[in-house]
Design an enzyme around this catalytic site. Structure first.
Site, short mmCIF file in Angstrom:
data_model
loop_
_atom_site.label_atom_id
_atom_site.label_comp_id
_atom_site.label_asym_id
_atom_site.label_seq_id
_atom_site.Cartn_x
_atom_site.Cartn_y
_atom_site.Cartn_z
N TRP A 151 0.80 -1.23 0.00
CA TRP A 151 0.00 0.00 0.00
C TRP A 151 0.82 1.27 0.00
O TRP A 151 0.27 2.35 -0.17
CB TRP A 151 -0.94 0.03 1.22
CG TRP A 151 -0.32 -0.40 2.52
CD1 TRP A 151 -0.43 -1.63 3.09
CD2 TRP A 151 0.52 0.38 3.39
NE1 TRP A 151 0.29 -1.68 4.27
CE2 TRP A 151 0.88 -0.45 4.47
CE3 TRP A 151 1.00 1.68 3.37
CZ2 TRP A 151 1.70 -0.03 5.51
CZ3 TRP A 151 1.83 2.10 4.40
CH2 TRP A 151 2.17 1.26 5.45
N ASN A 152 2.13 1.18 0.22
CA ASN A 152 2.84 2.45 0.46
C ASN A 152 3.10 3.26 -0.82
O ASN A 152 3.04 4.49 -0.78
CB ASN A 152 4.13 2.22 1.26
CG ASN A 152 5.06 1.27 0.59
OD1 ASN A 152 4.63 0.38 -0.11
ND2 ASN A 152 6.34 1.46 0.78
N GLY A 228 6.37 -6.54 -0.46
CA GLY A 228 5.57 -6.54 0.76
C GLY A 228 6.43 -6.92 1.95
O GLY A 228 7.66 -6.82 1.91
N GLY A 229 5.78 -7.39 3.00
CA GLY A 229 6.49 -7.72 4.23
C GLY A 229 7.13 -9.09 4.17
O GLY A 229 6.87 -9.89 3.26
N GLU A 250 10.67 -8.15 -3.15
CA GLU A 250 11.20 -6.89 -2.61
C GLU A 250 10.58 -6.76 -1.23
O GLU A 250 9.38 -6.49 -1.12
CB GLU A 250 10.78 -5.70 -3.49
CG GLU A 250 11.31 -5.75 -4.90
CD GLU A 250 12.79 -5.44 -5.01
OE1 GLU A 250 13.43 -5.13 -3.99
OE2 GLU A 250 13.32 -5.54 -6.13
N LEU A 251 11.38 -6.93 -0.18
CA LEU A 251 10.82 -7.01 1.16
C LEU A 251 11.24 -5.81 2.01
O LEU A 251 11.46 -4.74 1.49
CB LEU A 251 11.19 -8.36 1.79
CG LEU A 251 10.86 -9.58 0.89
CD1 LEU A 251 11.35 -10.87 1.51
CD2 LEU A 251 9.37 -9.66 0.60
N CYS A 284 10.21 1.12 2.33
CA CYS A 284 11.05 -0.04 2.61
C CYS A 284 12.49 0.39 2.83
O CYS A 284 13.22 -0.25 3.56
CB CYS A 284 10.96 -1.00 1.45
SG CYS A 284 11.30 -0.21 -0.12
P1 NAD Z 1 2.07 -7.24 2.98
O1 NAD Z 1 3.12 -8.28 2.87
O2 NAD Z 1 1.10 -7.32 4.11
O3 NAD Z 1 1.16 -7.20 1.66
C1 NAD Z 1 1.71 -7.03 0.37
C2 NAD Z 1 0.77 -7.62 -0.65
O4 NAD Z 1 0.77 -9.04 -0.53
C3 NAD Z 1 -0.69 -7.20 -0.50
O5 NAD Z 1 -1.24 -7.03 -1.79
C4 NAD Z 1 -1.32 -8.39 0.21
O6 NAD Z 1 -2.71 -8.50 -0.01
C5 NAD Z 1 -0.56 -9.54 -0.41
N1 NAD Z 1 -0.45 -10.76 0.38
C6 NAD Z 1 -0.33 -10.88 1.71
N2 NAD Z 1 -0.21 -12.17 2.05
C7 NAD Z 1 -0.21 -12.89 0.90
C8 NAD Z 1 -0.08 -14.28 0.59
N3 NAD Z 1 0.06 -15.21 1.53
N4 NAD Z 1 -0.09 -14.65 -0.71
C9 NAD Z 1 -0.21 -13.72 -1.69
N5 NAD Z 1 -0.36 -12.41 -1.44
C10 NAD Z 1 -0.35 -11.99 -0.17
O7 NAD Z 1 2.83 -5.86 2.98
P2 NAD Z 1 2.21 -4.40 3.22
O8 NAD Z 1 1.89 -4.27 4.67
O9 NAD Z 1 1.16 -4.12 2.22
O10 NAD Z 1 3.48 -3.47 2.88
C11 NAD Z 1 4.47 -3.17 3.79
C12 NAD Z 1 5.69 -4.02 3.60
O11 NAD Z 1 6.16 -3.91 2.26
C13 NAD Z 1 6.86 -3.56 4.46
O12 NAD Z 1 7.47 -4.66 5.12
C14 NAD Z 1 7.83 -2.94 3.49
O13 NAD Z 1 9.15 -2.94 3.87
C15 NAD Z 1 7.57 -3.71 2.25
N6 NAD Z 1 7.98 -2.93 1.08
C16 NAD Z 1 9.11 -3.30 0.39
C17 NAD Z 1 9.55 -2.54 -0.70
C18 NAD Z 1 10.77 -2.94 -1.48
O14 NAD Z 1 10.91 -2.53 -2.62
N7 NAD Z 1 11.67 -3.71 -0.92
C19 NAD Z 1 8.82 -1.43 -1.10
C20 NAD Z 1 7.69 -1.08 -0.37
C21 NAD Z 1 7.27 -1.86 0.71
#
Ligand code: NAD
Length: 492
Positions: A151-152, A228-229, A250-251, A284
């Site tokens: 979402w960020n 994501g996370g 990308e975490l 991130c």
């Molecule tokens: P999140 O992992 O909760 O969700 C990310 C996406 O994955 C969402 O669309 C979610 O619905 C989906 N998702 C969640 N569980 C899933 C599963 N089991 N299978 C498939 N899809 C699934 O992350 P968030 O809270 O939306 O974002 C924040 C995180 O993203 C932070 O940890 C941040 O560091 C990371 N982030 C990384 C980067 C990068 O480029 N490294 C950039 C931005 C954000």
């Protein structure tokens, strides 16, 4: 209230659940749009459409030059819609209006860059150690790509995947974050308008377990590109492994921002601020661990606290605002929990450390910019990602200790060093375990250069010519040029 539909196979459709959920403005708390709650059936339909589109001549037979033209058209449409897309992102995740139009323009630049690469995917003629054969290597797309994003920075982080994936000739199913789907549905609309054939770009909205997981496990998805996370990333990686799918992750990060005693301190203070308080720390690459050399520690902390105290916090739709709200209620609660955890661990809170309330803070999803000193690297606040406006300050004696502390964390997304000494800078660059290292800078990124993580911060790279390779596979082609008279039963 705007009611959205999903984009599958070039058509707008309702979710098979017949359910929608609300998306709300973080500042006012007001719901402003209804997002379709997709489920497995929708994910399946989208993948099937993307697979058909991948095989259909309307896409498969297009030249790289023609794919580039479509990407360029999309880039132009994004530029024409900067205001609309920027307003949506600002409403959905509370981004600063002062920043958002620049970010959307940058998204258009990403599409232009990969449009240019689409007809430069060159193979190679390989000199073979055998007579009578000719060998060449060609690069082919993988197939259907599932892009799952957080979402960020919804538009940017999806574009980092979509632009190289399409330039390479793949088709895509986008699964936006459940908190910020609207701008990506608009991006889907622009892709249709640009003329991408039906099924090449699909957008399925909904929750991770209901849409994301079915996409990752669908046998016709060839590649998963996830941001994501760590928990989501691990789940995605394990699920994708069952079918040997290619994965880009990308975490998160806990990136060190190291200031040596010979640095330009005023510049380094600015870098420390943009590192962790930009986007309210919801990036991130946040420079959430500030490492200060002992001799400058006290003076630096003083300058930093004075500067951050002056920050204009409030309504992100006002041009003068410098720090906006936290994007989701759950994230706001998590940031506050981690602040309490840091206090309990014995860190000294020298600024902030509490939520902000009052009419200028809307419905109150704000956290005061927070600075902790007396942090030791073994504390959880120094090891775990907060994803909010919280800075930990750690002291070091010499270069070796700075590098040891910087690397002593499970993440490895980014790092920065501030020094006037070139040798010191280059030695640090060599030793830091991070996919991006900035020298006298923090948070610069570009479509021209790769971005990604070492260690638990991810797998693979986005950006630059590196990224297009993540969406291609090599095919080695052998052609006999002279009849082979060797014994056919024995491998020559
Ligand atoms: P999140 O992992 O909760 O969700 C990310 C996406 O994955 C969402 O669309 C979610 O619905 C989906 N998702 C969640 N569980 C899933 C599963 N089991 N299978 C498939 N899809 C699934 O992350 P968030 O809270 O939306 O974002 C924040 C995180 O993203 C932070 O940890 C941040 O560091 C990371 N982030 C990384 C980067 C990068 O480029 N490294 C950039 C931005 C954000």
């Amino acid at each position: 209230m705007q009611k959205y539909q999903m984009l599958i196979d070039g058509r707008w459709c309702d979710p098979s659940s017949s359910q929608w959920f609300e998306t709300a403005e973080p500042f006012s708390g007001r719901p402003w749009a209804l997002i379709p709650r997709g489920e497995r059936t929708d994910a399946d339909r989208a993948v099937d459409a993307a697979y058909r589109a991948f095989k259909a001549p309307a896409w498969a037979k297009l030249t790289g030059t023609a794919r580039g033209a479509l990407l360029r058209k999309l880039a132009d449409l994004i530029e024409h819609n900067v205001e609309l897309l920027g307003t949506i992102e600002q409403r959905d995740n509370g981004k600063l209006i002062a920043e958002v139009s620049g970010q959307v323009r940058n998204v258009a630049q990403w599409f232009h860059y990969y449009a240019g690469l689409a007809d430069k995917i060159e193979g190679a003629v390989v000199p073979i150690n055998k007579a009578g054969v000719f060998n060449y290597v060609k690069y082919e797309p993988l197939g259907v790509v599932a892009a799952i994003t957080p979402w960020n920075s919804p538009l940017a982080l999806t574009t980092w995947k979509m632009a190289p994936a399409l330039a390479a000739g793949n088709t895509i199913v986008i699964k936006p974050s459940e908190f910020t789907s609207a701008s990506l549905l608009e991006l889907g609309r622009l892709a249709l308008e640009a003329g991408f054939p039906a099924g090449v770009v699909n957008v399925v909205t909904g929750y991770g377990p209901e849409v994301g997981e079915p996409l990752v496990t669908h046998p016709r998805v060839a590649k998963v590109a996830f941001t994501g996370g760590a928990a989501g990333g691990r789940a995605v990686n394990l699920a994708a492994a069952a079918d040997f799918k290619s994965v880009t992750l990308e975490l998160g990060g806990k990136s060190p921002n190291i200031v040596f005693d010979d640095a330009d301190l005023d510049q380094a203070v600015k870098g420390a601020i943009s590192g962790v308080f930009g986007a309210s720390g919801q990036t991130c690459m946040a420079g959430s661990r500030l490492l200060l050399q002992e001799s400058i520690h006290d003076a630096f902390v003083e300058k930093l606290v004075v500067a951050v105290r002056e920050a204009k916090i409030g309504d992100p739709s006002r041009m003068e605002t410098q720090i906006g709200p936290i994007a989701t209620r759950a994230q706001w609660e998590k940031v506050l929990r981690m602040i309490e955890m840091a206090k309990a661990e014995g860190a000294t809170c020298v600024l902030g450390g509490h939520p902000l309330e009052g009419p200028e803070f809307g419905q109150g999803q704000f956290v005061a910019p927070t600075i902790f000193t007396n942090v030791s690297n073994s504390m959880r606040i120094a090891q775990e990602e907060v994803f909010g406006p919280v800075l930990c300050i750690l002291k070091f004696k010499d270069d070796a200790e700075a590098i040891r502390i910087a690397n002593d964390v499970e993440y490895g997304l980014a790092a920065a060093v501030w020094t006037q000494n070139l040798q010191r800078a280059l030695d640090s660059v060599d030793q830091l375990e991070a996919g991006t290292v900035w020298v006298n800078n923090y948070r610069a990124t570009s479509f021209t250069t790769p971005f990604g993580g070492y260690k638990h911060s991810g797998l693979g790279r986005e950006g630059g010519t590196e990224a297009i390779k993540e969406y291609l596979q090599a095919k080695s082609v052998w052609i006999t040029t002279r009849p082979n008279r060797a014994n056919p039963f024995v491998l020559g």
